[in-house]
Motif scaffolding. Structure first.
Motif, PDB file in Angstrom:
ATOM      1  N   LEU A  41       0.900  -1.181  -0.049  1.00 45.58           N
ATOM      2  CA  LEU A  41      -0.075   0.160   0.162  1.00 45.58           C
ATOM      3  C   LEU A  41       0.775   1.164  -0.064  1.00 45.58           C
ATOM      4  O   LEU A  41       0.396   2.412  -0.115  1.00 45.58           O
ATOM      5  CB  LEU A  41      -0.845  -0.166   1.197  1.00 45.58           C
ATOM      6  CG  LEU A  41      -2.194  -0.844   1.184  1.00 45.58           C
ATOM      7  CD1 LEU A  41      -2.940  -1.026   2.414  1.00 45.58           C
ATOM      8  CD2 LEU A  41      -3.089  -0.244   0.123  1.00 45.58           C
ATOM      9  N   GLU A  42       2.132   1.372   0.315  1.00 46.83           N
ATOM     10  CA  GLU A  42       2.773   2.478   0.437  1.00 46.83           C
ATOM     11  C   GLU A  42       2.830   3.079  -0.891  1.00 46.83           C
ATOM     12  O   GLU A  42       2.566   4.538  -0.769  1.00 46.83           O
ATOM     13  CB  GLU A  42       4.362   2.213   0.920  1.00 46.83           C
ATOM     14  CG  GLU A  42       5.242   3.319   1.017  1.00 46.83           C
ATOM     15  CD  GLU A  42       6.583   2.971   1.401  1.00 46.83           C
ATOM     16  OE1 GLU A  42       7.376   3.746   1.180  1.00 46.83           O
ATOM     17  OE2 GLU A  42       6.851   1.903   2.037  1.00 46.83           O
ATOM     18  N   THR A  45      -0.643   4.644  -1.697  1.00 44.65           N
ATOM     19  CA  THR A  45      -0.978   5.789  -0.833  1.00 44.65           C
ATOM     20  C   THR A  45      -0.404   7.192  -1.063  1.00 44.65           C
ATOM     21  O   THR A  45      -0.869   8.127  -0.969  1.00 44.65           O
ATOM     22  CB  THR A  45      -1.009   5.206   0.783  1.00 44.65           C
ATOM     23  OG1 THR A  45      -1.666   3.815   0.706  1.00 44.65           O
ATOM     24  CG2 THR A  45      -1.535   6.279   1.639  1.00 44.65           C
ATOM     25  N   ARG A  48      -1.617   8.920  -4.203  1.00 44.41           N
ATOM     26  CA  ARG A  48      -2.980   9.534  -3.882  1.00 44.41           C
ATOM     27  C   ARG A  48      -2.654  10.771  -3.307  1.00 44.41           C
ATOM     28  O   ARG A  48      -3.239  11.921  -3.687  1.00 44.41           O
ATOM     29  CB  ARG A  48      -3.815   8.471  -3.433  1.00 44.41           C
ATOM     30  CG  ARG A  48      -4.335   7.754  -4.066  1.00 44.41           C
ATOM     31  CD  ARG A  48      -5.071   6.464  -3.356  1.00 44.41           C
ATOM     32  NE  ARG A  48      -6.050   5.903  -4.308  1.00 44.41           N
ATOM     33  CZ  ARG A  48      -5.572   4.969  -5.037  1.00 44.41           C
ATOM     34  NH1 ARG A  48      -4.089   4.769  -5.385  1.00 44.41           N
ATOM     35  NH2 ARG A  48      -6.445   4.416  -5.940  1.00 44.41           N
ATOM     36  N   VAL A  58      -7.359   9.239   3.005  1.00 39.53           N
ATOM     37  CA  VAL A  58      -6.465   8.117   2.025  1.00 39.53           C
ATOM     38  C   VAL A  58      -5.949   7.493   3.109  1.00 39.53           C
ATOM     39  O   VAL A  58      -5.713   6.208   3.122  1.00 39.53           O
ATOM     40  CB  VAL A  58      -5.581   9.091   1.382  1.00 39.53           C
ATOM     41  CG1 VAL A  58      -4.216   8.051   0.588  1.00 39.53           C
ATOM     42  CG2 VAL A  58      -6.277   9.776   0.320  1.00 39.53           C
ATOM     43  N   LEU A  59      -5.391   8.188   4.375  1.00 41.16           N
ATOM     44  CA  LEU A  59      -4.631   7.452   5.199  1.00 41.16           C
ATOM     45  C   LEU A  59      -5.495   6.366   5.953  1.00 41.16           C
ATOM     46  O   LEU A  59      -5.186   5.296   6.523  1.00 41.16           O
ATOM     47  CB  LEU A  59      -3.937   8.478   6.399  1.00 41.16           C
ATOM     48  CG  LEU A  59      -2.641   9.182   5.620  1.00 41.16           C
ATOM     49  CD1 LEU A  59      -2.117   9.854   6.792  1.00 41.16           C
ATOM     50  CD2 LEU A  59      -1.610   8.029   5.315  1.00 41.16           C
ATOM     51  N   ALA A  62      -6.231   3.338   4.062  1.00 44.47           N
ATOM     52  CA  ALA A  62      -5.118   2.353   3.855  1.00 44.47           C
ATOM     53  C   ALA A  62      -4.738   1.953   5.337  1.00 44.47           C
ATOM     54  O   ALA A  62      -4.425   0.595   5.248  1.00 44.47           O
ATOM     55  CB  ALA A  62      -3.916   3.279   3.508  1.00 44.47           C
ATOM     56  N   SER A 109       1.453   3.361   9.129  1.00 44.91           N
ATOM     57  CA  SER A 109       0.704   4.056   7.757  1.00 44.91           C
ATOM     58  C   SER A 109       0.891   5.554   7.823  1.00 44.91           C
ATOM     59  O   SER A 109       0.839   5.906   6.582  1.00 44.91           O
ATOM     60  CB  SER A 109      -0.577   3.365   7.460  1.00 44.91           C
ATOM     61  OG  SER A 109      -0.468   1.989   7.317  1.00 44.91           O
ATOM     62  N   MET A 191      -7.393   1.233  -4.523  1.00 42.93           N
ATOM     63  CA  MET A 191      -6.222   1.035  -3.744  1.00 42.93           C
ATOM     64  C   MET A 191      -5.738  -0.532  -3.841  1.00 42.93           C
ATOM     65  O   MET A 191      -4.475  -0.642  -3.896  1.00 42.93           O
ATOM     66  CB  MET A 191      -6.397   1.470  -2.408  1.00 42.93           C
ATOM     67  CG  MET A 191      -6.504   2.998  -2.104  1.00 42.93           C
ATOM     68  SD  MET A 191      -6.663   3.544  -0.524  1.00 42.93           S
ATOM     69  CE  MET A 191      -4.962   3.557   0.018  1.00 42.93           C
TER      70      MET A 191
END
Length: 418
Positions: A41-42, A45, A48, A58-59, A62, A109, A191
């Protein structure tokens, strides 16, 4: 040399091959589950966030995805460890403690927000502090002869310091309207789609790099794994050579590519030649120093690591060729082939380990790794479409005698031709 490497060397000396082998086995096994739990996901994310996505949404999304994947991997990981090692023994609890770190890493994250703003200082400081606390705790416990089963505590502490520190730093630094994290179901499909290639690549890399320690520990025992682990840690120091060299020259290569293929090919060949020569010098020097260094630092009980290192050291050459190829692929826009090469190398490593470890133990694992690096780093250049040009660069660097003979012949003919 990083703090983690120094800690590993200290623990190897203090704990001895058997206990160090258990730690090496546990770390390698849980690392594979961590690759799946992070779910690649890094990069999606960060992308975005850079493109102006709402950080809170977004965070938050994630983290929610990571919470689900981490929970699944935690349960699956504990179940697999139970099947492999049995329940409620030292190895079981070491693995469970490291797998439990996934719960903390969900909050880490928040580091993506700092990376999207090119502000790496705070996450780096948190990570360094966490590693320092964990390293001192492990070494202190080893000196005090604390039972190995308790070594999971510093690992959990490291995860907690890192994750909670980064999360609260985000809460402190982010604007007020970005602090309340929210879950946006509509972003989940996009995502997951964007993350899929990254999780496959990360999982392949971890299998490629860690499966030998897992299979060796299971098939040959933890003492053998401890002997192998020392050689492996020493070999990883050699990998600094291609990383530093390639990262230094990379911008120049990008500039030369804009000047035309012919000039770029000429410069790239010189670069590969130089990288191979430097790697060979590093390998030869390390092999000559291996025995006295291992005897001095680790002691007589790790004497068998010397012969293993003599095999593992040659992997530096293959890692160098693989690393420079990755840069060539990036410049040519062919990065997708690197994941295929890594996956082929991972499968090759598993198959070779199945054959070689039962017969030759740690020596077999070393040969399996070396051969799989050759397959992934060089042979796949000729198997995958679009990469044969870089494969020829690699072969010319490995076998320069043909070009040398041609140069001498051309020079001689220029002298005798009227």
């Amino acid at each position: 040399m990083g703090a983690s490497a120094v800690t590993s060397f200290a623990l190897a000396r203090l704990l001895g091959p058997e206990s160090f082998g258990m730690l090496n086995y546990s770390t390698a096994l849980t690392a594979i589950f961590f690759a799946l739990a992070s779910f690649g996901l890094e990069n999606p994310t960060i992308l975005r966030l850079v493109r102006g996505g709402n950080p809170a949404s977004v965070l938050g999304t994630a983290m929610a995805i990571r919470l689900v994947t981490s929970s699944v991997c935690l349960i699956a990981g504990c179940g697999i460890v139970w099947l492999l090692e049995g329940a409620f023994n030292t190895v079981f609890w070491l693995n469970v403690a490291q797998l439990a770190c996934m719960s903390f890493y969900v909050l880490s994250s928040a580091e993506f927000w700092f990376k999207s703003r090119t502000e790496p200082l705070i996450p780096a400081a948190m990570r360094s502090s966490a590693v320092a606390v964990s390293s001192l705790g492990k070494i202190g416990m080893a000196v005090a002869s604390v039972p190995l089963v308790w070594f999971g505590i510093p690992v959990l502490l490291e995860a907690a310091i890192m994750s909670l520190g980064v999360y609260w730093a985000y809460r402190w630094k982010a604007p007020r309207d970005e602090r309340a994290l929210t879950f946006d179901r509509g972003q989940v499909p996009g995502m997951l789609k964007d993350a899929y290639p990254f999780v496959i690549a990360a999982f392949s890399v971890l299998i490629y790099m860690k499966i030998d320690a897992v299979m060796l520990g299971k098939m040959a025992g933890h003492h053998e794994n401890g002997i192998y682990g020392v050689s492996q840690k020493l070999t990883e120091i050699l990998y600094i050579v291609p990383v530093v060299l390639t990262d230094t020259i990379y911008p120049t290569l990008i500039g030369k590519r804009t000047q035309g293929k012919k000039e770029f090919a000429r410069l790239f060949q010189l670069f590969v030649d130089g990288a191979v020569v430097i790697s060979l010098v590093a390998i030869v020097c390390s092999i000559l120093l291996a025995r006295p260094a291992i005897m001095l630092v680790f002691g007589e009980e790790y004497a068998a690591s010397v012969d293993i290192f003599h095999i593992n050291a040659w992997a530096c050459l293959l890692v160098t060729l693989s690393y420079v190829r990755a840069r060539w692929l990036a410049i040519e826009g062919l990065q997708k082939y690197e994941s295929w090469a890594t996956a082929i190398g991972a499968v090759t490593n598993i198959l070779l380990n199945l054959v070689m470890i039962p017969r030759w133990g740690a020596i077999g694992a070393a040969w399996a790794s070396l051969l799989s690096y050759a397959v992934a780093g060089v042979l796949t250049s000729f198997l995958l479409p679009g990469t044969r040009a870089v494969g020829m660069h690699q072969i010319r660097a490995l076998w320069p005698f043909g070009r040398l003979a041609a140069a001498v012949r051309t020079h001689y003919l220029s002298k005798v031709t009227p």
